[in-house]
Scaffold this motif. Structure first.
Motif, PDB file in Angstrom:
ATOM      1  N   LEU A   8       8.043   1.108   5.482  1.00 51.73           N
ATOM      2  CA  LEU A   8       7.157   0.436   4.535  1.00 51.73           C
ATOM      3  C   LEU A   8       6.747   1.390   3.415  1.00 51.73           C
ATOM      4  O   LEU A   8       6.760   1.018   2.241  1.00 51.73           O
ATOM      5  CB  LEU A   8       5.914  -0.098   5.260  1.00 51.73           C
ATOM      6  N   GLY A   9       6.418   2.617   3.765  1.00 47.19           N
ATOM      7  CA  GLY A   9       6.052   3.611   2.754  1.00 47.19           C
ATOM      8  C   GLY A   9       7.179   3.895   1.786  1.00 47.19           C
ATOM      9  O   GLY A   9       6.986   3.933   0.568  1.00 47.19           O
ATOM     10  N   VAL A  14       9.786   2.810  -3.607  1.00 46.93           N
ATOM     11  CA  VAL A  14      10.978   2.516  -4.423  1.00 46.93           C
ATOM     12  C   VAL A  14      10.762   1.266  -5.277  1.00 46.93           C
ATOM     13  O   VAL A  14      11.055   1.256  -6.472  1.00 46.93           O
ATOM     14  CB  VAL A  14      12.227   2.370  -3.520  1.00 46.93           C
ATOM     15  N   VAL A  15      10.223   0.215  -4.666  1.00 50.32           N
ATOM     16  CA  VAL A  15      10.000  -1.021  -5.426  1.00 50.32           C
ATOM     17  C   VAL A  15       8.919  -0.813  -6.490  1.00 50.32           C
ATOM     18  O   VAL A  15       9.008  -1.369  -7.593  1.00 50.32           O
ATOM     19  CB  VAL A  15       9.665  -2.199  -4.481  1.00 50.32           C
ATOM     20  N   ALA A  16       7.913   0.020  -6.192  1.00 49.38           N
ATOM     21  CA  ALA A  16       6.892   0.338  -7.204  1.00 49.38           C
ATOM     22  C   ALA A  16       7.524   1.042  -8.403  1.00 49.38           C
ATOM     23  O   ALA A  16       7.174   0.758  -9.556  1.00 49.38           O
ATOM     24  CB  ALA A  16       5.791   1.197  -6.597  1.00 49.38           C
ATOM     25  N   LEU A  17       8.474   1.938  -8.147  1.00 45.57           N
ATOM     26  CA  LEU A  17       9.169   2.608  -9.249  1.00 45.57           C
ATOM     27  C   LEU A  17       9.876   1.587 -10.135  1.00 45.57           C
ATOM     28  O   LEU A  17       9.809   1.656 -11.365  1.00 45.57           O
ATOM     29  CB  LEU A  17      10.174   3.631  -8.709  1.00 45.57           C
ATOM     30  N   HIS A  62       1.994   1.810  -0.403  1.00 44.63           N
ATOM     31  CA  HIS A  62       2.796   3.026  -0.253  1.00 44.63           C
ATOM     32  C   HIS A  62       1.922   4.170   0.273  1.00 44.63           C
ATOM     33  O   HIS A  62       2.231   4.779   1.301  1.00 44.63           O
ATOM     34  CB  HIS A  62       3.408   3.383  -1.614  1.00 44.63           C
ATOM     35  N   VAL A  63       0.834   4.433  -0.412  1.00 44.27           N
ATOM     36  CA  VAL A  63      -0.048   5.531  -0.016  1.00 44.27           C
ATOM     37  C   VAL A  63      -0.735   5.219   1.320  1.00 44.27           C
ATOM     38  O   VAL A  63      -0.788   6.065   2.218  1.00 44.27           O
ATOM     39  CB  VAL A  63      -1.088   5.829  -1.122  1.00 44.27           C
ATOM     40  N   TYR A  71       4.428  10.731  10.974  1.00 45.95           N
ATOM     41  CA  TYR A  71       5.450  11.644  10.460  1.00 45.95           C
ATOM     42  C   TYR A  71       5.049  12.187   9.089  1.00 45.95           C
ATOM     43  O   TYR A  71       5.111  13.384   8.837  1.00 45.95           O
ATOM     44  CB  TYR A  71       6.806  10.941  10.376  1.00 45.95           C
ATOM     45  N   ALA A  72       4.620  11.328   8.195  1.00 42.85           N
ATOM     46  CA  ALA A  72       4.255  11.752   6.839  1.00 42.85           C
ATOM     47  C   ALA A  72       2.973  12.580   6.851  1.00 42.85           C
ATOM     48  O   ALA A  72       2.831  13.527   6.079  1.00 42.85           O
ATOM     49  CB  ALA A  72       4.094  10.546   5.932  1.00 42.85           C
ATOM     50  N   GLN A  73       2.022  12.215   7.685  1.00 49.00           N
ATOM     51  CA  GLN A  73       0.755  12.922   7.825  1.00 49.00           C
ATOM     52  C   GLN A  73       0.067  13.160   6.482  1.00 49.00           C
ATOM     53  O   GLN A  73      -0.431  14.248   6.200  1.00 49.00           O
ATOM     54  CB  GLN A  73       0.954  14.243   8.560  1.00 49.00           C
TER      55      GLN A  73
END
Length: 187
Positions: A8-9, A14-17, A62-63, A71-73
């Motif tokens: 999801l992140g 990518v879609v936001a870009l 995203h955030v 994993y991203a932490q």
């Protein structure tokens, strides 16, 4: 669940870009109240606004999803203060900087009637900084940054904005603006 948050992140980033690239292109095309794409000035403004607000929502997801992803932490500090993250601090910091600029532009855009046209325009020009910073974040920090589809997507985004800028700077665009001003002035 962890993989779903990670996907999801990545996906929303990518879609936001793509949404912000579309926003840039529509904004450049609509400069000066020009009629473009056959939708009229107001239609173009609505498309621009819708793409921008969709991008803002996607960035929030995203955030937010990366903050809950083990994993991203991503921490609250990482999401607000640029260049402090442990993972690729430069590239992550560029993303944080882009989000900070996005927040300023979004708040001022929502308060457009209260802040006045000069402040709105001055702050809105920050998007010309925000977009390439966000693009650099996507290319430098993304886990798919070396894949052919991501390189192609990033190149397509750059090409779209470059073509819009080229069109905006073309003599035909400038000439049409001059004719409109001369008509208004009666010369």
């Amino acid at each position: 669940m962890d993989e779903a948050l990670w996907a999801l992140g990545r996906g929303t980033g990518v879609v936001a870009l793509v949404c912000f690239t579309l926003t840039m292109v529509l904004g450049i095309m609509g400069c000066g109240g020009r009629n473009a794409l056959g939708v009229g000035r107001f239609g173009l403004n609505e498309l621009h606004r819708t793409a921008a607000l969709t991008g803002v929502g996607l960035i929030a997801v995203h955030v937010g999803s990366l903050m809950f992803d083990p994993y991203a932490q991503l921490s609250v500090v990482d999401a607000v203060v640029p260049f402090l993250g442990d993972y690729r601090p430069l590239w992550q910091g560029l993303g944080t900087l882009a989000v900070d600029l996005l927040l300023v532009v979004t708040v001022v855009s929502l308060l457009r009637d209260r802040v006045g046209p000069r402040v709105f325009r001055a702050v809105h020009l920050l998007t010309y900084l925000m977009w390439p910073v966000a693009l650099a974040h996507a290319v430098g920090n993304g886990t798919d940054n070396t894949s052919a589809w991501m390189i192609g997507l990033a190149a397509g985004c750059v090409l779209a904005v470059a073509l819009a800028v080229g069109w905006r700077l073309s003599p035909a665009f400038v000439g049409r603006g001059r004719v409109r001003v001369e008509r208004r002035l009666g010369t």
